[in-house]
Motif scaffolding. Structure first.
Motif, PDB file in Angstrom:
ATOM      1  N   PHE A 277      30.481  22.359  66.968  1.00 15.04           N
ATOM      2  CA  PHE A 277      30.221  23.781  67.170  1.00 15.04           C
ATOM      3  C   PHE A 277      28.764  24.015  67.587  1.00 15.04           C
ATOM      4  O   PHE A 277      28.490  24.761  68.539  1.00 15.04           O
ATOM      5  N   ALA A 278      27.821  23.398  66.873  1.00 11.27           N
ATOM      6  CA  ALA A 278      26.408  23.584  67.203  1.00 11.27           C
ATOM      7  C   ALA A 278      26.092  23.019  68.580  1.00 11.27           C
ATOM      8  O   ALA A 278      25.313  23.611  69.341  1.00 11.27           O
ATOM      9  N   PHE A 279      26.691  21.889  68.924  1.00 13.52           N
ATOM     10  CA  PHE A 279      26.405  21.264  70.222  1.00 13.52           C
ATOM     11  C   PHE A 279      26.850  22.163  71.368  1.00 13.52           C
ATOM     12  O   PHE A 279      26.075  22.434  72.299  1.00 13.52           O
ATOM     13  N   PHE A 280      28.074  22.644  71.318  1.00  9.42           N
ATOM     14  CA  PHE A 280      28.571  23.482  72.412  1.00  9.42           C
ATOM     15  C   PHE A 280      27.866  24.832  72.435  1.00  9.42           C
ATOM     16  O   PHE A 280      27.597  25.381  73.519  1.00  9.42           O
ATOM     17  N   ALA A 281      27.577  25.393  71.253  1.00  4.22           N
ATOM     18  CA  ALA A 281      26.898  26.694  71.226  1.00  4.22           C
ATOM     19  C   ALA A 281      25.485  26.589  71.794  1.00  4.22           C
ATOM     20  O   ALA A 281      25.077  27.407  72.638  1.00  4.22           O
ATOM     21  N   LEU A 282      24.721  25.603  71.350  1.00  6.69           N
ATOM     22  CA  LEU A 282      23.354  25.451  71.841  1.00  6.69           C
ATOM     23  C   LEU A 282      23.330  25.098  73.318  1.00  6.69           C
ATOM     24  O   LEU A 282      22.485  25.598  74.080  1.00  6.69           O
TER      25      LEU A 282
ATOM     26  N   VAL B 175      26.561  21.393  86.534  1.00  4.86           N
ATOM     27  CA  VAL B 175      26.876  20.042  86.063  1.00  4.86           C
ATOM     28  C   VAL B 175      25.631  19.164  86.095  1.00  4.86           C
ATOM     29  O   VAL B 175      25.379  18.377  85.167  1.00  4.86           O
ATOM     30  N   LEU B 176      24.817  19.290  87.149  1.00  6.87           N
ATOM     31  CA  LEU B 176      23.604  18.487  87.237  1.00  6.87           C
ATOM     32  C   LEU B 176      22.536  18.964  86.257  1.00  6.87           C
ATOM     33  O   LEU B 176      21.666  18.179  85.856  1.00  6.87           O
ATOM     34  N   ALA B 177      22.578  20.231  85.872  1.00  8.99           N
ATOM     35  CA  ALA B 177      21.633  20.728  84.863  1.00  8.99           C
ATOM     36  C   ALA B 177      22.065  20.382  83.449  1.00  8.99           C
ATOM     37  O   ALA B 177      21.260  20.493  82.510  1.00  8.99           O
ATOM     38  N   LEU B 178      23.308  19.948  83.283  1.00  8.11           N
ATOM     39  CA  LEU B 178      23.835  19.679  81.952  1.00  8.11           C
ATOM     40  C   LEU B 178      23.162  18.489  81.252  1.00  8.11           C
ATOM     41  O   LEU B 178      22.867  18.582  80.054  1.00  8.11           O
ATOM     42  N   PRO B 179      22.907  17.345  81.910  1.00  7.38           N
ATOM     43  CA  PRO B 179      22.277  16.221  81.185  1.00  7.38           C
ATOM     44  C   PRO B 179      20.937  16.558  80.560  1.00  7.38           C
ATOM     45  O   PRO B 179      20.650  16.135  79.437  1.00  7.38           O
ATOM     46  N   ALA B 180      20.086  17.302  81.261  1.00 10.60           N
ATOM     47  CA  ALA B 180      18.801  17.685  80.679  1.00 10.60           C
ATOM     48  C   ALA B 180      18.992  18.564  79.451  1.00 10.60           C
ATOM     49  O   ALA B 180      18.208  18.489  78.490  1.00 10.60           O
ATOM     50  N   THR B 181      20.025  19.383  79.461  1.00 11.28           N
ATOM     51  CA  THR B 181      20.314  20.222  78.303  1.00 11.28           C
ATOM     52  C   THR B 181      20.869  19.408  77.150  1.00 11.28           C
ATOM     53  O   THR B 181      20.491  19.609  75.993  1.00 11.28           O
ATOM     54  N   VAL B 182      21.737  18.458  77.459  1.00  8.81           N
ATOM     55  CA  VAL B 182      22.336  17.622  76.412  1.00  8.81           C
ATOM     56  C   VAL B 182      21.265  16.789  75.708  1.00  8.81           C
ATOM     57  O   VAL B 182      21.327  16.577  74.487  1.00  8.81           O
TER      58      VAL B 182
ATOM     59  N   LEU C  18      18.441  17.601  74.865  1.00  7.04           N
ATOM     60  CA  LEU C  18      17.780  18.429  73.857  1.00  7.04           C
ATOM     61  C   LEU C  18      18.733  18.892  72.760  1.00  7.04           C
ATOM     62  O   LEU C  18      18.380  18.893  71.570  1.00  7.04           O
ATOM     63  N   THR C  19      19.924  19.285  73.138  1.00  9.20           N
ATOM     64  CA  THR C  19      20.837  19.891  72.170  1.00  9.20           C
ATOM     65  C   THR C  19      21.533  18.867  71.267  1.00  9.20           C
ATOM     66  O   THR C  19      21.980  19.223  70.177  1.00  9.20           O
ATOM     67  N   PHE C  20      21.616  17.622  71.693  1.00  7.39           N
ATOM     68  CA  PHE C  20      22.295  16.617  70.866  1.00  7.39           C
ATOM     69  C   PHE C  20      21.558  16.400  69.547  1.00  7.39           C
ATOM     70  O   PHE C  20      22.167  16.482  68.462  1.00  7.39           O
ATOM     71  N   PRO C  21      20.247  16.117  69.562  1.00  6.90           N
ATOM     72  CA  PRO C  21      19.547  16.005  68.262  1.00  6.90           C
ATOM     73  C   PRO C  21      19.562  17.305  67.478  1.00  6.90           C
ATOM     74  O   PRO C  21      19.632  17.279  66.234  1.00  6.90           O
ATOM     75  N   MET C  22      19.481  18.434  68.164  1.00 11.34           N
ATOM     76  CA  MET C  22      19.521  19.712  67.459  1.00 11.34           C
ATOM     77  C   MET C  22      20.851  19.900  66.736  1.00 11.34           C
ATOM     78  O   MET C  22      20.895  20.398  65.599  1.00 11.34           O
ATOM     79  N   ALA C  23      21.948  19.513  67.383  1.00  6.81           N
ATOM     80  CA  ALA C  23      23.260  19.643  66.749  1.00  6.81           C
ATOM     81  C   ALA C  23      23.380  18.723  65.539  1.00  6.81           C
ATOM     82  O   ALA C  23      24.044  19.082  64.548  1.00  6.81           O
ATOM     83  N   VAL C  24      22.746  17.557  65.589  1.00  8.00           N
ATOM     84  CA  VAL C  24      22.766  16.658  64.431  1.00  8.00           C
ATOM     85  C   VAL C  24      22.095  17.315  63.238  1.00  8.00           C
ATOM     86  O   VAL C  24      22.606  17.273  62.106  1.00  8.00           O
ATOM     87  N   LEU C  25      20.937  17.950  63.454  1.00  6.06           N
ATOM     88  CA  LEU C  25      20.239  18.616  62.352  1.00  6.06           C
ATOM     89  C   LEU C  25      21.063  19.767  61.790  1.00  6.06           C
ATOM     90  O   LEU C  25      21.157  19.938  60.557  1.00  6.06           O
ATOM     91  N   VAL C  26      21.659  20.579  62.654  1.00  6.34           N
ATOM     92  CA  VAL C  26      22.471  21.702  62.174  1.00  6.34           C
ATOM     93  C   VAL C  26      23.644  21.191  61.340  1.00  6.34           C
ATOM     94  O   VAL C  26      23.973  21.761  60.282  1.00  6.34           O
ATOM     95  N   ALA C  27      24.292  20.107  61.776  1.00  7.28           N
ATOM     96  CA  ALA C  27      25.440  19.573  61.040  1.00  7.28           C
ATOM     97  C   ALA C  27      25.026  19.068  59.664  1.00  7.28           C
ATOM     98  O   ALA C  27      25.717  19.317  58.658  1.00  7.28           O
ATOM     99  N   VAL C  28      23.901  18.375  59.584  1.00  9.74           N
ATOM    100  CA  VAL C  28      23.439  17.856  58.294  1.00  9.74           C
ATOM    101  C   VAL C  28      23.080  18.998  57.349  1.00  9.74           C
ATOM    102  O   VAL C  28      23.463  19.005  56.173  1.00  9.74           O
ATOM    103  N   LEU C  29      22.339  19.980  57.862  1.00 13.22           N
ATOM    104  CA  LEU C  29      21.954  21.113  57.021  1.00 13.22           C
ATOM    105  C   LEU C  29      23.168  21.884  56.525  1.00 13.22           C
ATOM    106  O   LEU C  29      23.266  22.239  55.340  1.00 13.22           O
ATOM    107  N   PHE C  30      24.098  22.165  57.416  1.00  8.25           N
ATOM    108  CA  PHE C  30      25.267  22.954  57.031  1.00  8.25           C
ATOM    109  C   PHE C  30      26.139  22.206  56.033  1.00  8.25           C
ATOM    110  O   PHE C  30      26.617  22.792  55.046  1.00  8.25           O
TER     111      PHE C  30
END
Length: 477
Positions: free
Chosen positions: A18-23, A54-61, A63-75
């Motif tokens: 959820f955090a990964f797709f939302a962010l 699609v080409l802008a997606l890797p640069a976003t991923v 950043l958002t992948f580590p962020m989603a890990v933190l949100v999952a652990v906290l939640f």
């Protein structure tokens, strides 16, 4: 323990996705808002717009992948605390630190995958994305015909300027009635076309415009022969206008140049080696110039080309004003100073480029390791302030994200200026957060340091004591 491990992994999976797709969605929308002015009015097909995202997606991923890990652990750990599952595990004799073992293994796998992703996928996507942005920027806006208006048609090549007017235009089919066409490209040769009806279309390549006109005539007047006038009637006439440019041009320039964010680690290291060789050349030239100038100051003789291998000749840096190697000392000294200043600037520019490439190499690793760091930091934070709900998760996540990425960006800026080394700039945030996380892990499970309410109460009591201290002194006085 296997059952508990599976339970923890399943509990983290939902919040992580959820955090990964939302962010990712939020950042992509932000990217769209920034680039909307470049995309609007270009007449781009849906395929090109989808390729842009699609080409802008890797640069976003990245950043958002580590962020989603933190949100999952906290939640997850906050939910376990609020539902008293942590208390039940402690009562059963389970060491809370052992709960992080499977999470650290999963974070290690994610870190290894992100290293490969940042090195292979991200640079190529950034390169193709930057090329697409340049192609879109060079594309002319969509050509639209408006009725009862002099529509200016300016092809990209050929230098022609044509005006087209139609009394009525049928939307969708571009059928026109009462058509007038004026070619003012050559002032000495005025040409105009009048037709009862016509149709505008584009060729198969989408670049050239084709006008089919019916029941009309052409008029031609030569300025050099004002007495001559030519009129030709036609029932059907086809006019071609090349280079309108309504189709996006792709890959029409060399593919050699790449920015630092468009290079793999191997490419960055190769560039660093090349720049290091250039720096050595600049340093050697500066030393030779200084040695030759010192020799002239001591002996009063200009250096010879064969006296010192690689030394500058009199005709290069120390050439005199008369061109034969003899001149005033002021001229020779000034030219030596200019040569040394240029060499110094060249060395400084080369060092700055090397630092930027080194920063990019360390950044690829440090951002990948952030997933592992966020697991170490997130679990103690969630246990200490557990039960705060989604509000605590959002607030804590935003605070950690801000500290991490502000530190990363600030370190990158300082490293580019040479204030700190690239290694220190890109890894200091990871090291500091890891130390704080390890300290938090060492205190996990201790009743004296794990109560959320007691911690907040102690903090509030301390603030009240500081605030009432001056009033207490006045009362005693």
């Amino acid at each position: 323990m296997k059952i508990l491990t599976r339970y923890l992994m399943r509990a983290h999976l939902g919040p992580f996705l959820f955090a990964f797709f939302a962010l990712t969605g939020v950042i992509l929308i932000n990217t769209l808002a920034k680039r909307l002015a470049d995309l609007a009015g270009k007449g781009l097909p849906v395929r090109v717009i989808m390729e842009f995202f699609v080409l802008a997606l890797p640069a976003t991923v990245a950043l958002t992948f580590p962020m989603a890990v933190l949100v999952a652990v906290l939640f997850t750990f906050s939910t376990l605390t609020s539902e008293n599952e942590i208390t039940a595990l402690k009562a059963s004799g389970v060491d809370l630190r052992s709960l992080l073992a499977p999470l650290l293994v999963a974070a290690g796998v994610i870190t290894a995958a992100m290293v490969v992703f940042n090195d292979r996928v991200l640079p190529e996507a950034n390169h193709r994305w930057s090329q697409l942005i340049v192609d879109i920027g060079r594309k002319t806006p969509t050509f639209l015909l408006q009725e009862q208006t002099l529509n200016k048609i300016s092809p990209e090549t050929g230098g022609k300027t044509i005006f087209l007017r139609a009394a009525r235009i049928q939307p969708g089919t571009n059928r026109m009635w009462d058509v007038q066409l004026f070619d003012v490209s050559d002032p000495s040769q005025l040409q105009s076309v009048f037709a009862d009806s016509g149709r505008a279309m584009f060729s198969s390549n989408g670049i050239d415009m084709i006008l089919q006109l019916y029941d009309g005539h052409t008029r031609s007047v030569n300025a050099n022969e004002p007495t001559s006038f030519r009129r030709v009637y036609f029932q059907r006439q086809v006019f071609g206008i090349q280079g309108i440019g309504t189709q996006l041009q792709r890959n029409d320039r060399p593919d050699d140049y790449r920015g630092d964010r468009e290079m793999t680690i191997g490419m960055l290291k190769a560039e660093i080696d090349t720049l290091a060789g250039q720096r050595s050349i600049h340093v050697r030239e500066a030393r030779q110039t200084a040695r030759a100038d010192m020799r002239y100051a001591l002996t009063g003789k200009l250096p010879s080309a064969g006296g010192d291998p690689g030394a500058p000749t009199p005709g290069a840096d120390f050439s005199a004003m008369n061109g034969v190697g003899e001149g005033s000392p002021a001229t020779i000294t000034r030219r030596a100073a200019d040569a040394l200043s240029n060499a110094q600037k060249a060395v400084e520019n080369t060092d700055e480029q090397i630092r930027n490439y080194q920063v990019e190499i360390h950044k690829k690793y440090s951002i990948a390791v952030a997933s592992l760091v966020f697991v170490i930091v997130g679990a103690p934070l969630a246990l200490r302030f557990g039960g705060g709900g989604i509000g605590m998760v959002i607030a804590t996540s935003m605070a950690v994200f801000s500290l991490y990425y502000v530190g990363l960006i600030g370190g990158e800026s300082l490293a580019g200026k040479g204030v700190v080394t690239p290694l220190f700039a890109m890894w200091v945030v990871n090291v500091v957060m890891t130390i704080l996380g390890v300290i938090g892990l060492a205190t996990m499970g201790r009743e004296s340091s794990s109560g959320r309410n007691s911690a907040w109460d102690a903090m509030l009591q301390g603030l009240r004591g500081l605030a009432s201290l001056p009033f207490g002194r006045r009362a005693r006085g």
